[in-house]
Every structure is written in C-alpha cells, then in structure tokens.
Design an enzyme around this catalytic site. Structure first.
Site, short mmCIF file in Angstrom:
data_model
loop_
_atom_site.label_atom_id
_atom_site.label_comp_id
_atom_site.label_asym_id
_atom_site.label_seq_id
_atom_site.Cartn_x
_atom_site.Cartn_y
_atom_site.Cartn_z
N ARG A 55 0.80 -1.22 0.00
CA ARG A 55 0.00 0.00 0.00
C ARG A 55 0.84 1.27 0.00
O ARG A 55 0.68 2.13 -0.85
CB ARG A 55 -0.94 0.01 1.21
N HIS A 108 -7.72 -4.81 -7.78
CA HIS A 108 -7.51 -4.02 -6.54
C HIS A 108 -8.75 -4.09 -5.65
O HIS A 108 -9.72 -3.36 -5.87
CB HIS A 108 -7.22 -2.57 -6.94
N TYR A 150 -18.13 11.45 -15.14
CA TYR A 150 -18.04 12.59 -16.07
C TYR A 150 -16.67 12.71 -16.73
O TYR A 150 -16.53 13.36 -17.76
CB TYR A 150 -18.30 13.91 -15.32
#
Length: 758
Positions: free
Chosen positions: A40, A86, A130
């Site tokens: 991570r 993931h 978007y």
C-alpha cells in the site's frame, strides 16, 4: 438460556482452544504492518509505483487506452481495476487515478485526463462518470515490453487473473515523479526530479559504476547532472549545495522551497509584488486565505492587500502599504509567516528490489533502476530468441517443403497419415509438419519461397546478435545506455520543451537582518511602557504623559514609565546583574494591571528590576553595583534571546546591581550613601562584555547612591527638590576631581538632600 440456543459443543468445553493474547496480537499486527508496507504505502524502487498505480496502468493497457487511441470513462477504468486487481474502494482508486493526471501534482503525468481533474486551489475532480482518461507517453515507456516476458506475473486477489509484480519501467519514475506515503512505523517522501538530469546521471553511472553521489550531482549549471528536486509547480530552492548533497548521500533531509516572485512597476514610484509560482503541494486558495487572515490580525504591517488574478497561470498580486516599503523585507515577512515558503522532506524509504524496505541514496536508487532495466533487457532478449527459434523451425520446414513440393503434395493426397510419413521422410519436427499441412495453396508461389529465404536469413542474423548480447555484459550495458539516451531525448528539453525544461531553480536566501524581518511582522504603534515597584509590566496604547492616571494593585505604585513603539525591544536590568529582552509587542495590554515580569521571563524570586528602557543599537551603558564596582558594556552585547536572560554583571550577595546609565560625555560623577562625591574621567572605566568590573569609589561603609555621566565642557548639573537646576563648571569641580576608586569629598553646597542628581 435454553439448551437449543447453545452453539454446538458449547456445554462440554472440548472445542475451546486457549490462545496467548499477546502472541496473537503481535502476529496479527505484524501481518497488518507488513501488508501496509508492501502492498500500500511504499513504492517499488524499480518502477516507482505503488500497487494501486501499477494496477491502474495495467488495466488501462488492457483497455487499449494508448496515447494515440480515444479516451474511456474513468468509471470504466476504475471498475476494471477494482473488479480484477484491486480489492479496495472505488473512491481510493479514482483519487489515485486523478492524481496521476494532475500536472501540478505529478511532474510527468502518467494519465492524460479529459474533463475536470481538480486544480491547484484544492478543488476536487468531477465524479468519475463525467471524466475520461487515457495513457500518456510516460506510461507507455513504463509498460514497454510487458508482453515480452519482461517481468513476473502473480495471481490477482481472486486468483482468476494475473497482474504484473512490477512494470518494465523504461522511465526513471521513482525519482522523476517522486512519491509519498505513510506505512506502519515508516514513511516515504521523495520529491519529483528532472528526467533528463536523472538519465544523464544514470549514463554516468553506467560508465563509472564506482561514481560517488557527489559525482552524480551537478557542479555547475549546464552539465546536465542532478541539481536537486524539480517540482511541477516550479519555485526556488534556497538550500546550500552542501546540505542538498548530504540529503542525497544519506537518503534523508529536506528542501526549503520558496515562491517565485517579481516586482512590477506601477508607475509614479509605486509597485506591486507578483507571485507566479508557489511551493509544491501548497493549495493556492488556502494560501491566500492565510495571508488575508494575517492581514486582518495586523501581523503583516508592510502589506496593504492581496489579490488573486490567476487564470491558467498563477498570479498573486501583493500590494504594499506604501512605496517606501522594501520588497525584500515584505517577502521575508511573508515567507516566515505563510506557506509561500515551505519545507519538502526527503526520505528515500522504498522497497529495495521490490522486497525490503530500505532508505537508499541517490546512487542506490539509480543503480537499482539500471539493474532492473538490465534484467528486463535480458528477459526480453531471451523471449525474442525463443520466438525466433520457433519461427526458424517453421521456416526450415517450409523450405524443405518447397524443395520437395511434388513429393509433399503426393504424400498429402495419397497417404492416410501424411504427417507421420513426412516427419519420417525428411526428419521433420511435429511443429514443422503441422505448419506444412496448414499451408495455403496460394503460398506455393515461387515468390513466397524467396520471401521465406529472406525472412530466414534476417532472423538468423538477429538470432546471432541476440546470442552475442546475452553472452556479453558490456553489450548489455551498451544497449541499456542507448535506451536511457532515448528516454532523455524523448522527455528532455530538446524534444519536449514544455515537459522537459527544468522548472525549479536554485538561489541563496537573501541576507536580511533578522531584527528587520521581525520588525516587518509587527505593526508599528506608539505605546507607553509602565513598570510598577512590585515588577508588574504593561504597555498602554499611545504616548501618555500624565502618569498620575495609572492605577496599580493595592500596595503597589509606579516605578518607571517611558514611551516606545511596538517594534522596539525593551531591555530590563535586574539587581542580579542580568539583562532580559522583551519585544514591546509582546507586553501585556493596558487593560488591568498587566502581568508580573516573572511570568514573562525566568527571573529569580530574590531579584528586583533596577531599570527598563528602549534598546538603542550602538549605544553603551555604564553598570554599577551597590558596593561601587562598575564597567562599561556595549548595549548590543546585553541582548538576551531567551527567557533565561543574559548574565552581564557578576555580583555576589550582599552586593547587587544598582545602576545602569547610558554612556554620554567624558566624565563620571558618583555619590555615595556617605554623601561624598567623586568626579573622574570615563576613560578610566574599562569596557567589558561581562564581569564584576572595577572599583569606582571607595567607602568605609555603605555604597553607591547615584551615578551621572556628563561632558566636562558643559559642566555637571543637578536638580533640587524645587526643580531648580544647578551647574558646576570644570573650575568649580576641581576639589572633587580625582582618580577612580578614591573616596571623594563631601557634596557641594546646594546639593539635594536626597543625595541624587535629580
């Protein structure tokens, strides 16, 4: 509890296993810590990526979002990453994707974004439904050769798919784009750098493997080696070369980054400061907010106003209070109080060889990247060699078929198992026989035979080259150097001026007096400083002259009061021979009775204030103790920078410091408690930085009552209780003139009964 409600086997206790809580917690916490460190927070030194970024790159490649292809919705990319590779939240993946596209956050963006991807003011990107994205040329460089067995793959979290352990990484991404992250018990912080400089340093390292970090660092601008960080937002680094070098040698340090500004002439002597670049990772909107807050709090007395005139580029306009303000001082005060100057930490804590967390130097990071490139080169070469050998095998079969075409056709037409017959007849391999059987009729043209011979010869030559490459270490490094040259050309200032040119420059911090900067941060206002007999201090606004209006606590009264400005330093001298320095702006306000000096500074309980006054640089002071010792000290030498104060006069009980008089004139007049007066030249008193001093006047008992410095030319003056002024000329003082440390004579006629000069 009913019997049916008990879990199976709950009654007999046979299924309970005792667990050592301490050991269990240690094991679980260690597993969590390792997971955080490895999967991570820390980047891999080889490709400079954390798993989430690597998975985003891999997913975009699978979606064929190449720089020359169209864009895809970010929601689709995030879904692909989350569904296959993931197992974390979509927002965390999208945030990582957005950052890779922000040209103010990443020096060489890995994602080409279309739509609202946030801005330097700190506004967030639009929702992923978007926005659209595709890869950049940098991403394709990182992925170059991934289909050619360049890197290992591992199973994904649900074991349905495979993902790369590391990317081939033809671009020096770790240092070029930097990285930051907080793991468990360790953190990383790497600033971005200039890719062309990193490539030049890497090429130097290939030629000189034993080169030191200093040799990889730039000695003069223009030599192309690593100068230091190169932030996407520009700015100016004001650290010394020695401290930058030390940071890169140890892998730990920090860089002071300042905003870039220029002074714009507004005509008629007026000017504005225009800030065009701000430090890395500083939000512009928050920065302006902070400056405005300081303006309202009157912490920036040199600044009148701040305006944000930014469009695509940054343009902050700072308007000074008046044209007489020094632009350098104005900016120094802003650098001190705001994020126009910020520190960026360097902590090159990375996963060395993809496994071990380690703090590496600049050389170590570059060397591990080059070693990874070498491994990728060897693996790709072996993969290509395997492909060539397979193709040559088939081409060899084709050539046999062409030489014996009629026989091949006969066997295919007449034999029940033509494959076995052909293999036995011409010693063909299974693959060759299969390829001949799968040939199309149109491939039997004579022209095709010539093409096959050409391909066979070309592949044989390529095979020879690859075998030579794999056998020679020197050839491998030469090939890597060629690749690094190509990266430097593609991403350097020659081919790509906008992306490749250095943005952050280096400069020495301007040399301003610290006290000037301190004053520039304080609003200059008149105040009256009041000191009470019991040691209470306060500063009332304005220059007040009627001291009878001041109120004190019961049993306390006025000791002294004087006028000052909020920018002044107030010096306080105590009976213990110590000086304390307090900024007039830090004194408690005029409401109430102020505060005891012992709260403001660390003053001993058995000491009292002798006097307090406004500091005047270059002035000298005469100090005298109760028992008649004294010396002259420069006022600049008594400034104390801490609450503890500065010990200047050494006194031992029962003696104590009693007088502190500014030096003026050329003679000293001293009166003892025995009403004897002595006049002697000031030149006889030594100048010291600290000490006990010398004897000023001799006494059988008692001590000093008053000291006065005067010019013999003007004469010695004093005032009596009726405020009448008396002056004695040189001729009239002959009787009291003597050498230092004499006893003196009884005071002249008309001298005040108090024994003081008034």
């Amino acid at each position: 509890m009913g019997k049916g409600l008990l879990p199976p086997g709950a009654g007999d206790g046979d299924h309970i296993e005792p667990v050592d809580l301490k050991k269990a917690l240690e094991e679980r916490y260690l597993a969590y810590a390792l997971s955080t460190i490895m999967h991570r927070a820390l980047p891999d030194v080889r490709d400079g990526l954390k798993p989430v970024h690597r998975r985003i790159m891999h997913a975009m490649r699978l979606l064929r979002l190449n720089p020359d292809q169209g864009f895809a919705k970010c929601a689709r990319i995030v879904g692909e990453v989350m569904g296959k590779f993931h197992p974390h939240g979509d927002q965390s993946i999208y945030d990582a994707l957005v950052r890779l596209a922000q040209d103010f956050a990443v020096r060489y963006p890995l994602v080409d974004g279309q739509g609202n991807f946030g801005n330097i003011d700190g506004d967030n990107a639009a929702a992923m439904r978007y926005t659209e994205a595709r890869m950049t040329e940098v991403s394709t460089a990182l992925l170059e050769g991934i289909t050619e067995d360049a890197v290992d793959y591992r199973l994904t979290y649900n074991e349905e798919d495979e993902e790369p352990v590391v990317l081939p990484g033809a671009f020096p991404n770790l240092l070029a784009n930097g990285s930051s992250g907080i793991a468990v018990g360790m953190a990383t912080s790497i600033p971005p750098h200039n890719a062309a400089e990193l490539c030049t340093a890497a090429l130097h390292l290939i030629e000189h493997p034993d080169a030191s970090v200093e040799e990889l660092m730039s000695k003069q601008p223009g030599d192309g080696l690593v100068q230091g960080p190169d932030f996407p937002t520009g700015g100016v680094i004001i650290d010394s070369r020695a401290s930058i070098l030390d940071a890169y040698e140890t892998g730990r340090g920090s860089f002071r980054v300042r905003a870039r500004y220029s002074v714009e002439d507004q005509g008629r002597g007026t000017w504005h400061v225009v800030v065009t670049e701000i430090p890395y990772q500083v939000q512009k909107a928050r920065l302006i907010e902070k400056i405005a807050e300081l303006l309202v709090a009157r912490k920036l007395p040199l600044l009148e106003d701040v305006r944000d005139e930014s469009a695509e580029d940054i343009r902050l306009v700072l308007v000074p209070k008046s044209r007489s303000v020094d632009p350098g001082l104005l900016m120094e005060s802003l650098f001190k109080l705001t994020e126009l100057e910020s520190r960026f930490p360097l902590n090159m804590n990375v996963l060395s060889r993809g496994k071990v967390p380690n703090v590496l130097s600049l050389k170590d990071v570059l060397w591990e990247w080059l070693e990874h490139r070498k491994e990728v080169l060897v693996r790709r070469s072996r993969h290509r060699l395997g492909e060539i050998e397979r193709r040559l095998e088939i081409l060899g079969g084709y050539l046999i078929a062409y030489l014996n075409l009629d026989e091949v056709i006969r066997i295919i037409r007449e034999e029940d198992e033509p494959k076995q017959v052909m293999m036995a007849r011409w010693s063909l391999t299974d693959n060759q026989a299969e390829a001949i059987l799968n040939m199309r009729l149109r491939a039997l043209r004579k022209l095709e035979e010539i093409e096959i011979r050409k391909e066979f010869d070309a592949l044989s030559a390529e095979k020879g080259e690859i075998e030579q490459l794999l056998a020679s270490d020197a050839r491998q490094w030469k090939a890597i150097a060629w690749q690094v040259h190509k990266v430097r050309r593609d991403f350097g200032p020659e081919e790509n001026a906008h992306l490749g040119a250095r943005r952050t420059t280096f400069a020495d911090a301007p040399d301003h007096d610290l006290s000037d900067i301190h004053q520039a941060m304080i609003e200059k206002e008149p105040v009256t400083v009041i000191v009470s007999e019991k040691g209470w201090l306060r500063a009332m606004k304005g220059h007040l002259n009627d001291y009878s209006l001041f109120t004190f606590k019961e049993g306390d009264s006025l000791k002294l009061a004087f006028h000052a400005q909020t920018t002044d330093k107030i010096l306080i001298f105590t009976t213990g021979g110590k000086f304390y320095t307090i900024g007039a702006d830090r004194l408690p306000g005029g409401r109430g009775h102020g505060e005891p000096i012992r709260i403001i500074v660390d003053m001993d309980n058995d000491q009292d204030i002798v006097t307090a006054f406004v500091h005047e640089p270059k002035r000298k002071l005469l100090l005298a103790s109760q028992q008649g010792n004294g010396f002259v000290v420069p006022e600049d030498d008594v400034i104390a920078n801490t609450r503890k104060g500065r010990q200047v006069m050494n006194v031992r009980a029962p003696d104590e410091a009693k007088h502190c008089v500014p030096v003026q004139g050329d003679h000293v007049a001293i009166v003892g408690e025995n009403r004897k007066m002595l006049v002697f030249p000031l030149a006889e008193v030594p100048e010291m930085g600290r000490g006990k001093g010398v004897r000023l006047q001799k006494y059988k008992d008692g001590g000093v009552l008053d000291v006065k410095l005067f010019s013999m030319e003007a004469g010695l003056t004093w005032q009596d209780s009726a405020d009448r002024t008396f002056t004695r000329t040189e001729a009239e003082l002959t009787e009291w003139m003597g050498a230092r440390a004499a006893a003196g004579r009884m005071v002249p006629k008309g001298f005040p009964r108090t024994g003081r000069f008034g």
